[in-house]
Enzyme design. Structure first.
Site, PDB file in Angstrom:
ATOM      1  CG  ASP A 341      26.526  53.591 -29.700  1.00  0.00           C
ATOM      2  OD1 ASP A 341      27.510  54.495 -30.003  1.00  0.00           O
ATOM      3  OD2 ASP A 341      26.430  52.498 -30.251  1.00  0.00           O
TER       4      ASP A 341
HETATM    5  P1  ATP Z   1      25.786  51.031 -26.161  1.00  0.00           P
HETATM    6  O1  ATP Z   1      24.430  50.759 -26.191  1.00  0.00           O
HETATM    7  O2  ATP Z   1      26.414  52.246 -25.495  1.00  0.00           O
HETATM    8  O3  ATP Z   1      26.602  50.174 -27.285  1.00  0.00           O
HETATM    9  P2  ATP Z   1      25.963  48.569 -24.438  1.00  0.00           P
HETATM   10  O4  ATP Z   1      26.966  47.777 -25.385  1.00  0.00           O
HETATM   11  O5  ATP Z   1      26.367  48.245 -23.022  1.00  0.00           O
HETATM   12  O6  ATP Z   1      26.070  49.849 -24.670  1.00  0.00           O
HETATM   13  P3  ATP Z   1      24.184  46.557 -25.204  1.00  0.00           P
HETATM   14  O7  ATP Z   1      25.094  46.023 -26.280  1.00  0.00           O
HETATM   15  O8  ATP Z   1      22.975  46.705 -25.591  1.00  0.00           O
HETATM   16  O9  ATP Z   1      24.651  47.904 -24.816  1.00  0.00           O
HETATM   17  O10 ATP Z   1      24.375  45.789 -23.909  1.00  0.00           O
HETATM   18  C1  ATP Z   1      23.544  45.932 -22.811  1.00  0.00           C
HETATM   19  C2  ATP Z   1      23.978  44.996 -21.513  1.00  0.00           C
HETATM   20  O11 ATP Z   1      23.934  43.753 -22.082  1.00  0.00           O
HETATM   21  C3  ATP Z   1      25.304  45.375 -21.022  1.00  0.00           C
HETATM   22  O12 ATP Z   1      25.234  46.190 -19.990  1.00  0.00           O
HETATM   23  C4  ATP Z   1      25.901  44.235 -20.468  1.00  0.00           C
HETATM   24  O13 ATP Z   1      25.577  43.991 -18.985  1.00  0.00           O
HETATM   25  C5  ATP Z   1      25.100  43.082 -21.248  1.00  0.00           C
HETATM   26  N1  ATP Z   1      25.869  42.483 -22.482  1.00  0.00           N
HETATM   27  C6  ATP Z   1      26.369  43.171 -23.460  1.00  0.00           C
HETATM   28  N2  ATP Z   1      27.150  42.216 -24.160  1.00  0.00           N
HETATM   29  C7  ATP Z   1      27.114  41.095 -23.831  1.00  0.00           C
HETATM   30  C8  ATP Z   1      27.231  39.667 -24.081  1.00  0.00           C
HETATM   31  N3  ATP Z   1      28.089  39.756 -25.126  1.00  0.00           N
HETATM   32  N4  ATP Z   1      26.815  38.515 -23.423  1.00  0.00           N
HETATM   33  C9  ATP Z   1      25.869  38.923 -22.442  1.00  0.00           C
HETATM   34  N5  ATP Z   1      25.591  40.088 -21.927  1.00  0.00           N
HETATM   35  C10 ATP Z   1      26.053  41.230 -22.626  1.00  0.00           C
END
Ligand code: ATP
Length: 920
Positions: A341
């Protein structure tokens, strides 16, 4: 199930067996606790009274039983039979020495097994579980072992429930209770009181120790800990430390079976030949047969494999990779795809909000790290107008309200508590001059919908200062924009201009920034609860976009370059925006010309998936189900892959991958349980380091085998030839056992400490099905074994002819074998590298030390009268040693020539492959 009597409760302990039939208020009174939890002092007092919160482990297996288990080995059976036969023909010394070897071997195995188990146990201790607890109104991360009845625990998806608890607040909580109730469907939970007679499986207002939270959040009041929990009472023991057989150990067991079959056949044929063709006596034939058996068995090999694995596991733990399943260590060396990831693994997870975009302006945010010092400036360098300031304040209000993180200053450093993305938004609001405590008082939070990977947003419900209610939402812009129908302009509400926001989103994401949208919605409903339906109903007001920088880790860039050299493909599979993923991918050196999103993946027919997975390196906006699809697609092309994950829904993909890698810092208990490895630093470079370590371990085991087998071959063929030609045995069984157990093991052990080969990460991964002996190495074994046998024979015959002293001739033969091994060891330290390079000698201390040790042991063996008597030896003269050295040292040169030839062939092949590649 095996029911045990309920363990002793502390005196005056309240009766909490019917906690499900009592209200939270009744339980708080019973446990003298409250919604803010216990004070630290009270928790400490209760720990002394109630004991620690852990389950009983099983009684350890008695030492004598573990020792005897070492005898259950095919080689040992052959040796014991040989000892019996030797006693039967009254060769007491042989019988005694063979028995001694059996005892030494079992003891080495016993000690090593103990050490490996201890190493694994301490690693398990390192990865022990933690939980979030409320004490004195503050949230702490606590070692679950320290929980006491009366504590208030915060549960969220992916957590393993750390004690039995009555739920006092629940938000869409579901628990997988299969381990307790056998029910495979996750159970829905709530807070309401239920009848006292409700069975365990239906107590929906309780969460039980060891079960897994699969969705939602909750607060639970701990009612029982340790032995008093349901799981403690039904005597479910904590996961045992077990050392399952690894594929290599299974390959070795197979080799042992094959060798034993060959040995039995060879001994039977030799005995028949000796008795019928050569007219030997039965006793002489038995002695010959035993000689062949003990010579051909590589007695020390199993111990050496265990030691190499145990050392490797320890080395990996020091480098932040905890091994949870031993067989994975060997598979690491064969990994040819790593799916990682992005956030926090490939990037530094050091989030700073850099840009803010409102409906009509861009603002840049100054300041570094999490220190709340910096300004929000209009992009054109001018000060924002009052109207614009109101827009920025509205955005910062959402950033601070819909947020569970905070920052504190500790010893001059700004430390974050909670999710880094949220911490960055918290800091943004502070930079704009908001105060977290004042804000919380002015806009109290009534309810929350926590962030979930699948939904990609977080929402919270607030009371506003003017007495109305408002929902604050932050999340992935593509997700929220769909739900917005208005935007917050300088003059207040306006119809939304989606094209504008899309362009701004692209502008931020293509710079590699993580983008979050901030939105709000007035709420007229008076119920103090929030539901996803309220968000899904739309009618949101778009307020701002925030661009957060999260630069790639420098060490990840280097590690990806290293993977490319090592023939390992790296795939980035992220939940983030495709443009952000592409920009970060490019910085990391990944192929970023095409990014496939989860939505696109869902449309691809299953048969087309493997080809897509082969050609695309970046997947964005993926769901955990997409990860599983990709793993299966790659495995259908016979790839061996490592896959990272942290969420509760990543568990299936982690289990399916050849190597599941969980994140120790941000990962959930569910992901850790499913993984073969846990990274204690969440760093991609650690995975690559573990792969290199896996390759080294495998190399070292192969080196040990390639070292030890020619010795066995030389010994067995010397005896076989002697019998065939009717000559005297050059080495007796007892002498052979001395060599195999004492000198060969000491020398081979050095190979377990060998450093990585120079080309370790420049060569392609080992094909998964490849046995440990390639045809090249098999030739080497035959060549070295043959030359060894010839050398021993030659020196034995020479000494016998000169002195006519059989004891002296045998002494010469045994020492020839040992010298031969010592010279061979110097060359066998590397499978590829040349001895004449300076680098070859760095890290050579273990090998040189073991040779020195063996030299001392051989001197004692040769000159100590008791040993001479025991092994029937006569002392060698100084000139004999000179001859020994001259006759045995050429093996070093010969193996070096073989390695040089192999290197040439490899270079030639590489060049051909490169030419073929260019022609393509
Ligand atoms: P990876 O999968 O590589 O760890 P990531 O952290 O971006 O990447 P997710 O955690 O699934 O993946 O987050 C997806 C999307 O959700 C992010 O791109 C962001 O726009 C949104 N997001 C992430 N964290 C939060 C949060 N705490 N509150 C609201 N939205 C969030």
């Amino acid at each position: 199930m095996n029911r045990q009597p309920t363990p002793e409760l502390p005196p005056h302990a309240p009766d909490l067996h019917h906690a499900h039939a009592q209200t939270p208020a009744q339980l708080f009174a019973l446990l003298t606790s409250g919604e803010a939890g216990l004070s630290a002092g009270e928790a400490q007092r209760r720990r002394i009274l109630w004991g620690e919160n852990h389950l009983p482990t099983s009684a350890p297996t008695p030492a004598w039983l573990r020792w005897t288990r070492q005898l259950h080995n095919l080689f040992i059976y052959v040796l014991l039979t040989s000892a019996l036969i030797s006693a039967f023909i009254q060769h007491w010394v042989d019988a005694g020495v063979i028995l001694a070897v059996v005892i030494i071997n079992a003891t080495i195995g016993f000690v090593q097994e103990g050490k490996a188990e201890a190493a694994l146990r301490s690693i398990l201790r390192l990865s022990k579980s933690q939980c979030l607890v409320l004490r004195g109104g503050k949230t702490f991360t606590l070692d679950s072992q320290l929980l006491v009845p009366g504590d208030v625990v915060l549960l969220q998806a992916g957590d393993r429930v750390p004690a039995d608890m009555r739920l006092i607040y629940c938000k869409e909580l579901r628990c997988d209770e299969a381990m307790l109730t056998g029910e495979s469907q996750a159970a829905d939970k709530f807070v309401a009181v239920i009848p006292v007679e409700t069975t365990l499986a239906e107590r929906a207002n309780m969460a039980y120790m060891g079960t897994m939270v699969t969705a939602g959040t909750a607060h639970g009041l701990v009612t029982q800990t340790g032995n008093h929990t349901q799981i403690g009472m039904i005597n479910q023991l904590v996961q045992q430390v077990s050392l399952p057989d690894t594929p290599l150990q299974r390959q070795l067991a197979q080799l042992a079976r094959q060798l034993t079959a060959v040995i039995l056949l060879a001994t039977a044929a030799t005995m028949a030949f000796g008795m019928f063709v050569r007219d030997y006596t039965l006793a002489a034939m038995f002695q010959g047969a035993i000689g062949i058996a003990v010579a051909a068995i590589p007695e020390g090999l199993p111990a050496i494999v265990t030691i190499s694995l145990a050392l490797g596991v320890e080395r990996m733990a020091r480098k932040h990779a905890l091994v949870r399943r031993l067989p994975a260590v060997e598979v690491l060396g064969a990994v040819d795809v790593i799916c990682s990831d992005k956030t926090g693994t490939l990037t530094a997870n050091a989030m700073t909000a850099r840009l803010l975009v409102t409906s009509n302006a861009r603002y840049s945010i100054s300041g570094e790290g999490y220190e709340p010092a910096g300004d929000i400036q209009h992009h054109h360098g001018r000060l924002p107008t009052d109207d614009e300031l109101t827009q920025v304040t509205t955005a910062c209000n959402i950033a601070l309200s819909c947020n569970d993180a905070n920052v504190t200053e500790e010893d001059g450093d700004w430390v974050i508590h909670g999710d880094p993305t949220e911490a960055a938004l918290h800091v943004l609001a502070l930079k704009h001059g908001l105060d977290a405590a004042d804000h919380a008082r002015a806009r109290p939070r009534l309810d929350t919908l926590p962030f979930e990977t699948e939904k990609r947003y977080m929402a919270s419900l607030h009371q506003t200062p003017d007495g109305t209610r408002e929902m604050a939402i932050k999340g992935a812009p593509d997700q929220l924009l769909r739900l917005c129908h208005q935007q917050w302009g300088p003059q207040g509400l306006e119809p939304i201009n989606k094209a504008y926001w899309e362009t701004e989103l692209q502008h931020l994401a293509s710079q590699g920034m993580r983008v979050l949208a901030l939105a709000n919605k007035p709420v007229t409903d008076t119920a103090p609860r929030l539901h996803h339906d309220q968000v899904a109903a739309g009618e949101l007001v778009m307020v701002a976009l925030v661009g957060i920088s999260d630069p790639p880790r420098a060490e990840a860039i280097a590690a990806i370059a290293q993977c490319q050299q090592a023939g390992i493909r790296v795939l980035m599979i992220t939940g983030d925006n495709p443009l952000t993923a592409a920009a970060i991918g490019r910085e990391l050196g990944l192929k970023a010309d095409r990014v496939v999103t989860g939505a696109e993946l869902d449309q691809v027919p299953p048969q087309a998936l493997p080809a897509l997975a082969e050609n695309v390196s970046i997947f964005a906006r993926t769901s955990p189900a997409n990860k599983l699809q990709l793993v299966q697609a790659l495995q259908s092309r016979h790839h061996t892959l490592a896959m990272t994950g942290d969420g509760v829904n990543d568990a299936p993909a982690l289990r399916q991958a050849d190597i599941g890698v969980a994140m120790g810092l941000k990962g959930t208990d569910a992901a850790r349980d499913a993984a073969a490895f846990v990274l204690t630093d969440d760093n991609f470079a650690t995975i690559v380091g573990a792969v290199a370590e896996g390759r080294t371990i495998y190399d070292n085991i192969v080196k040990s085998i390639v070292f030890i087998l020619p010795t066995s071959l030389a010994e067995a063929s010397v005896i076989l030839l002697a019998i065939l030609f009717g000559w005297l045995l050059p080495i007796t069984p007892a002498q052979i056992l001395w060599v195999n157990m004492i000198t060969a093991v000491t020398l081979t052990l050095a190979l377990a400490f060998e450093r990585p080969e120079a080309n370790l990460m420049q060569r392609p991964p080992r094909p998964r099905q490849q046995g440990f002996l390639t045809s090249r190495l098999l030739y080497r074994v035959l060549l070295v074994g043959g030359i060894g046998a010839a050398t021993i024979f030659m020196l034995f015959r020479w000494q016998l002819q000169h002195t006519d002293n059989i004891d002296l001739a045998r002494c010469m033969a045994v020492n020839a074998l040992v010298c031969f091994e010592a010279f061979y060891l110097l060359a066998a330290r590397s499978l590829h590298d040349a001895i004449w390079h300076k680098r070859y000698w760095s890290g050579s201390a273990p090998a040189l030390l073991s040779i020195a040790l063996v030299a001392i042991m051989q001197l004692i063996f040769t000159y100590w009268p008791l040993s001479q008597q025991l092994f029937s030896l006569a002392p060698l003269a100084a000139s004999d040693w000179l001859i020994l050295m001259l006759a045995t040292s050429p093996i070093l040169l010969l193996v070096e020539l073989e390695k040089a030839l192999a290197r040439r062939i490899q270079t030639h092949r590489n060049t051909e492959q490169a030419i073929a590649h260019v022609n393509l």
